[in-house]
Design a protein around this motif. Structure first.
Motif: not given
Length: 112
Positions: A29-35
Motif C-alpha cells: 500500500a505504501n509503495n502504491l501510494k508512492q508510485r
C-alpha cells in the motif's frame, strides 16, 4: 500526469489509505501510494524513467503496457492514454510524449 483507473477496486485503494493497507498490506500500500504520487508529479512518462520503482516497458503479450515495482513480486501495470502510442522511426516508444496513463492492475505476472 493524468491518471485514470480501469478498475474501481484499484481506484479505491489509491484514494483510501486505510483500505489499501487492509487489502494489500502496509508495504504494498505504501509503495502504491508512492508510485502514484510519482506518476501524478510527472509531466510525462519520461520523468519516471529513473525513479525508484523501476518503471519499464513490458514485452510479449503485454507489449504496449508499462509496469513498476511495488513489493516483490507484485507490479503496478498501466497503459498510456495515447492511442496509438507515440513511437520514433525505429518503433521505440517515446516516453516523453506520453502525458497520461490508465492503471490496469496490481499483479504478479511472473507466476506460473
Amino acid at each position: 500526469m493524468d491518471i485514470t483507473f480501469k478498475d474501481r477496486k484499484i481506484e479505491n485503494y489509491a484514494n483510501n489509505d486505510r483500505l489499501a493497507v487492509r487489502k494489500l498490506g502496509k508495504l504494498r500500500a505504501n509503495n502504491l501510494k508512492q508510485r502514484l504520487d510519482d506518476l501524478r508529479a510527472a509531466s510525462t512518462l519520461e520523468d519516471t524513467r529513473y525513479l525508484p520503482g523501476r518503471f519499464h516497458e513490458l514485452k510479449g503479450d503485454r507489449k504496449g503496457q508499462w509496469s513498476c515495482d511495488l513489493d516483490h513480486p507484485y507490479r503496478l501495470v498501466f497503459e498510456p492514454h495515447e492511442d496509438p502510442i507515440p513511437t520514433n522511426k525505429d518503433g521505440q516508444y517515446l516516453w516523453v510524449e506520453i502525458l497520461g496513463i490508465e492503471i490496469i492492475e496490481i499483479v504478479n505476472y511472473h507466476k506460473s
